[in-house]
Design an enzyme around this catalytic site. Structure first.
Site, PDB file in Angstrom:
ATOM      1  N   TYR A   1      90.399 -12.590  44.355  1.00 40.55           N
ATOM      2  CA  TYR A   1      88.916 -13.050  44.663  1.00 40.55           C
ATOM      3  C   TYR A   1      88.556 -12.968  46.002  1.00 40.55           C
ATOM      4  CZ  TYR A   1      90.800 -16.949  47.043  1.00 40.55           C
ATOM      5  OH  TYR A   1      91.554 -18.229  47.959  1.00 40.55           O
TER       6      TYR A   1
ATOM      7  N   LYS B   1      94.404 -11.463  48.414  1.00 38.30           N
ATOM      8  CA  LYS B   1      93.862 -12.746  47.931  1.00 38.30           C
ATOM      9  C   LYS B   1      93.678 -12.984  46.406  1.00 38.30           C
ATOM     10  CE  LYS B   1      89.702 -15.020  50.078  1.00 38.30           C
ATOM     11  NZ  LYS B   1      90.218 -16.220  50.488  1.00 38.30           N
TER      12      LYS B   1
ATOM     13  N   GLU C   1      99.534 -19.532  59.144  1.00 40.65           N
ATOM     14  CA  GLU C   1      98.090 -19.761  58.888  1.00 40.65           C
ATOM     15  C   GLU C   1      97.984 -21.213  58.231  1.00 40.65           C
ATOM     16  OE1 GLU C   1      96.115 -17.081  56.055  1.00 40.65           O
ATOM     17  OE2 GLU C   1      97.829 -17.257  54.528  1.00 40.65           O
TER      18      GLU C   1
ATOM     19  N   LEU D   1      96.511 -14.314  55.041  1.00 40.79           N
ATOM     20  CA  LEU D   1      95.332 -13.447  54.659  1.00 40.79           C
ATOM     21  C   LEU D   1      94.593 -13.203  56.051  1.00 40.79           C
ATOM     22  CD1 LEU D   1      93.806 -12.628  52.166  1.00 40.79           C
ATOM     23  CD2 LEU D   1      92.187 -14.540  52.999  1.00 40.79           C
TER      24      LEU D   1
HETATM   25  N1  PDD Z   1      89.806 -18.945  51.827  1.00 37.00           N
HETATM   26  N2  PDD Z   1      93.627 -17.809  54.817  1.00 37.00           N
HETATM   27  C1  PDD Z   1      93.681 -18.337  53.598  1.00 37.00           C
HETATM   28  C2  PDD Z   1      95.027 -18.437  52.902  1.00 37.00           C
HETATM   29  C3  PDD Z   1      92.602 -18.423  53.028  1.00 37.00           C
HETATM   30  O1  PDD Z   1      92.409 -19.067  51.675  1.00 37.00           O
HETATM   31  C4  PDD Z   1      91.381 -18.155  53.802  1.00 37.00           C
HETATM   32  C5  PDD Z   1      90.017 -18.422  53.219  1.00 37.00           C
HETATM   33  C6  PDD Z   1      91.514 -17.878  54.948  1.00 37.00           C
HETATM   34  C7  PDD Z   1      90.249 -17.355  55.853  1.00 37.00           C
HETATM   35  O2  PDD Z   1      89.689 -16.247  55.505  1.00 37.00           O
HETATM   36  P1  PDD Z   1      87.943 -15.779  55.579  1.00 37.00           P
HETATM   37  O3  PDD Z   1      87.564 -16.050  57.218  1.00 37.00           O
HETATM   38  O4  PDD Z   1      87.785 -14.668  55.264  1.00 37.00           O
HETATM   39  O5  PDD Z   1      87.298 -16.899  54.829  1.00 37.00           O
HETATM   40  C8  PDD Z   1      92.733 -17.420  55.514  1.00 37.00           C
HETATM   41  C9  PDD Z   1      88.616 -19.225  51.240  1.00 37.00           C
HETATM   42  C10 PDD Z   1      87.439 -19.755  51.947  1.00 37.00           C
HETATM   43  C11 PDD Z   1      89.117 -19.910  50.011  1.00 37.00           C
HETATM   44  O6  PDD Z   1      89.894 -19.628  49.436  1.00 37.00           O
HETATM   45  O7  PDD Z   1      87.843 -20.718  49.491  1.00 37.00           O
END
Ligand code: PDD
Length: 292
Positions: free
Chosen positions: A36, A151, A183, A207
């Site tokens: 996703y 992801k 993270e 991620l």
């Molecule tokens: N998640 N690390 C993890 C495990 C995440 O799930 C997310 C974001 C990020 C940050 O990625 P970005 O800056 O591209 O949003 C880092 C999204 C928002 C979610 O799962 O809803």
């Protein structure tokens, strides 16, 4: 379950979200066999859409799911979805699963038609109180798998880790593996020590967020010294500042970790400066009319 009256997308057609259904044999449902993206949209302009679509492509390739669309088709799909929402700022959710297959078998089906689903929520900036006062977090050992750069929709470990924060009445769970900062359960984490910004280096264990990249870009633009390197748990606890970033939470200061104050327990000067750069960037670039 109350579903808002929004237009969403499923397998080639737009229709009201509440009416959309997928077969119970979909491998996304049975195995969490899918990937996703979450894309922030400001003033109807998806931010770094191509980067998000390319990250989706990498996740699909890692999951060995055939990409059902080319880049132009993905861009078109997202633009059409965005145009049909009644709100300007949006959070677009895109999901691709390996599709429905019978009988249930871990092995890939011979013929699989990926399921493509997308919808948009209103995107709200973090509450001003969170920006001004910072947020609290707890920490935990990272119990996830070794391919966190993918992801994937199989998010049980992230869900359990994020719930630890919710149970403690705090915002995020900061994850450590082998004594090193990785993270958050749904965000990236930064450390500030003696005026220097530190970020864990991208690896298969985390991620790399689109927001993570933006924060480092803004640091470079505004001549804030930064380093991407391994950060120990001891360094995190002794940090002057701790930040979290994600598309939905933007940038927030973590002022308390496991009931221990970070720095003086207030969002620090570098956070305030970076958040202002972020807001300026959002106003001048993300919302700008000439951004592709
Ligand atoms: N998640 N690390 C993890 C495990 C995440 O799930 C997310 C974001 C990020 C940050 O990625 P970005 O800056 O591209 O949003 C880092 C999204 C928002 C979610 O799962 O809803």
């Amino acid at each position: 379950m109350q579903v808002p009256e929004l237009i969403a997308y499923l397998n080639g057609a737009f229709a009201p979200l509440a009416t959309l259904q997928v077969p119970v044999l979909d491998r996304g449902f049975l195995f969490g066999d899918g990937v996703y993206e979450v894309i922030p949209v400001y003033s109807r302009r998806p931010f770094r859409l191509l980067e998000h679509i390319r990250r989706l492509g990498r996740s699909l390739a890692a999951a060995r799911i055939d990409d059902p669309h080319n880049e132009a088709q993905w861009l078109d799909l997202v633009h059409k979805l965005v145009a049909q929402q009644p709100f300007e700022d949006q959070s677009v959710y895109l999901q691709v699963t390996r599709g429905p297959a019978y009988p249930r078998n871990h092995v890939f089906p011979n013929v699989a038609q990926p399921t493509v689903f997308a919808y948009a929520d209103p995107l709200l900036p973090p509450a001003p109180a969170l920006v001004q006062q910072g947020v609290s977090a707890v920490s935990a050992d990272d119990i996830r798998w070794l391919r966190c750069n993918v992801k994937a929709t199989s998010l049980l470990a992230n869900v359990l880790l994020r719930q630890m924060a919710a149970d403690a009445g705090v915002t995020e769970t900061v994850l450590f593996r082998d004594g090193l900062l990785i993270e958050g359960s749904a965000s990236n984490i930064f450390v500030v020590k003696e005026g220097q910004l530190l970020a864990p280096p991208p690896s298969h264990l985390m991620l790399t967020g689109i927001t993570y990249d933006l924060v480092l870009e803004l640091a470079a633009t505004h001549r804030i010294a930064y380093q991407q390197r391994a950060i120990t748990a001891a360094e995190v606890r002794a940090a002057d500042e701790l930040w979290l970033s994600s598309s939905s939470k933007e940038l927030l200061a973590i002022t308390e970790l496991d009931d221990l104050k970070i720095g003086n327990g207030q969002p620090g000067p570098l956070y305030r400066a970076m958040y202002q750069h972020y807001l300026d960037f959002k106003r001048d670039v993300m919302r700008a009319k000439d951004v592709p």
